[in-house]
Structure formats: C-alpha cells, structure tokens
Design an enzyme around this catalytic site. Structure first.
Site: not given
Ligand code: CP
Ligand code: NVA
Length: 303
Positions: A132, A286
């Site tokens: 993340q 991501r």
C-alpha cells in the site's frame, strides 16, 4: 530482493527500483511489448482477511505478467483448521512459484517465507502494509514530484499497519512524517525510534497538518478490531479529515486514503468526493507497484 515482507527491510535502492519499474509497467499496460516474467508460473494468494483492492490487483497483475493466480482463502485450506504455517509453506514451496499472504501476525508471513523457499509478499498483516505505502509513494511522486521534499500527515489510528509502513518509509526516504492521533492510538515509541527519520507524533491535529503536502487517513477500525468499534468511534472522534483540518494544510494538499473509507468517520463525504481522483489513482497504483514487485522477485529468484 528475495521477498517483500516489510518496508523496514527494503533498501532505498530497492524502493527506487520498484517505483521505476512500476512506472514502466504502467506505461506498457495493454501493449504487446509488456513483459511476461511470470510466464508458466503459478502464484498463490493466501488470505485470512477480507480484501477488494489487494486481491484483485494481485490476481490481475499475476495474469498480466504471464502467470496464473490461485486464490486460497484461509478457510479453504488446512491452515484454517490448524495446520502449521510452516508445513503449508513447505508443501506450497514445492509446487508454486510465489505466494502473496494477507493475515494477522507478521511472524506468520516471515515464517512462511523462510520455510517455503519461494518469493513471498506481505499483502497486509496487523503490523505492516508495505504494498500500500509503495503505491502511495508512487501516487505522490506522480502528482507532486520527489517525496523527500514533502510533508505527509497521517491522522487517525496511528497504531495500525498503514502508519507503521509510513513510519519505515519516512525513515528510509527522508520526508517529514507527522502522525496525529490520541495518545492511546499513537505508534509504539520504539518503532518510531527504530525507523529513524523526521517523524512527529502528536495529539495536536493543527500542528500535524500545518503546511502539509499530503493528508492521509485509514479506517479507525482495522480488520480484527471489530469488537472495539463503539470504543474506537468515541476515542478517535475528532481525528477526522474535514475542511477544518484541511485549512491548516497547503492549499493544494493531496488528500489520500488507502480504502476502504467510512464516510462521516475518518473522512467527511464531501472531502472524500472532492479528492476522489487522487484516492482512486492510489488504488489503481496498487496494480502497477505490485506487478513491479513480482517482476523483480521473479528476476532475482533462481530455482
Ligand atoms: N487498501 C487495501 O488493501 O484494500 P483491500 O483491503 O480492499 O485489499
Ligand atoms: N488498517 C486497515 C487497512 C485496510 C487496507 C486494516 O488493517 O483493516
């Protein structure tokens, strides 16, 4: 780089390589020239917690790199009935080429990596969420330039996985990190000390957000903390991203959220929607960052 288990164990050079490759893969997406470093490989995803972004981005990413993804919920495999993680690892290590794990204890991911002998990626534990934060850094650099000149303010539950990965990133990359949280939800002092870097932990929201380039939040109720919901909502009340807080930040500050977001709690609906472009760019990144991580792991790994 053999595994991606924590931001803490990455070098600055490795972070740079991941971000540079992520940019290249983002630009090459959908083109015939897109590399396929996972060709003929099978990667497993072992998830003991819910996921939307992480699961989908890894499954799509593995496929785009030429491999095959196998999703294994904890409850589908004997791990869920108590088979030790190291035995699971020793079996999977003989059959698959890489593994992505989302679970509770960081130790389980470390033990899996050591026993399986295949590239292993931490897809979130109670302690860290490294993929993340790497995607978030890519997003910040795309919009604001090099992160080392910037100030990132995290507000909310400062003791969970997402701020912990921010803390290690700040220690490595040298940007200013400020964490605004009630005392009970502040990160452990030894973790902040271990990371080094320029990190301010405070209860003072105005001080933390003053002149910040990025204002960031995460849910107040991380997975596994559901029983504490009422208490957390009461104790974290006020540590919200709203217009009052944003008035202290730079006028063009980015508002970021790792998602899922709970409007009216850690962020107002109005602020969320005004900054949705940034927040969903973060979610998309991501995919690009994790593809870069897997491509680098596959390259450095020789069976
Ligand atoms: N941000 C994030 O990891 O989202 P998921 O829990 O949906 O994977
Ligand atoms: N801190 C949150 C992150 C979700 C992506 C959690 O652990 O649930």
């Amino acid at each position: 780089m053999k595994h991606l288990l924590s931001i803490e164990e990455l070098t600055v050079k490795q972070i740079g390589e991941i971000l540079a490759l992520a940019k290249k893969l983002k630009a090459a997406r959908g083109k015939a020239s897109h590399p396929k470093p996972l060709k003929d490989q099978t990667w497993a995803l072992i998830f003991a917690k819910y996921s939307t972004r992480t699961r989908v981005s890894f499954e799509v990413g593995i496929r785009e790199l030429g491999g095959r993804a196998m999703f294994l919920s904890n409850n589908d495999i004997q791990l869920g009935r108590g088979e030790p993680i190291v035995d699971t690892a020793r079996v999977l290590g003989r059959m698959i080429h890489g593994c992505v794990i989302r679970t509770y204890q960081q130790k389980d991911v470390l033990d899996f990596a050591a026993a399986a002998g295949i590239p292993t990626i931490n897809a979130l534990t109670d302690e860290e969420h490294p993929c993340q934060i790497l995607a978030d850094i890519l997003t910040i650099e795309e919009k604001l330039g090099p992160i080392w000149k910037k100030t990132v303010c995290f507000i909310g539950d400062g003791a969970c996985n997402v701020p912990a990965s921010w803390i290690f990133a700040a220690g490595k990359l040298g940007f200013d990190l400020r964490i605004a949280a009630p005392r009970k939800y502040q990160p452990a002092a030894d973790l902040v000390k271990r990371a080094g870097g320029r990190i301010l932990v405070t209860e003072d929201r105005a001080k933390a957000s003053n002149g910040a380039d990025v204002i960031y939040s995460d849910t107040w109720i991380s997975m596994g903390k559901e029983e504490e919901e009422a208490q957390r909502l009461a104790e974290l009340d006020g540590y919200q991203i709203n217009d009052r807080l944003l008035a202290h930040a730079k006028p063009k500050a980015l508002v970021m959220h790792c998602l899922p977001a709970y409007r009216g709690k850690e962020i107002t609906d109005d602020v969320f929607e005004r900054h949705a472009q940034t927040i969903f760019d973060q979610a998309e990144n991501r995919l690009h960052v994790q593809k870069a991580i897997m491509a680098l792991l596959a390259k450095s790994w020789r069976r």
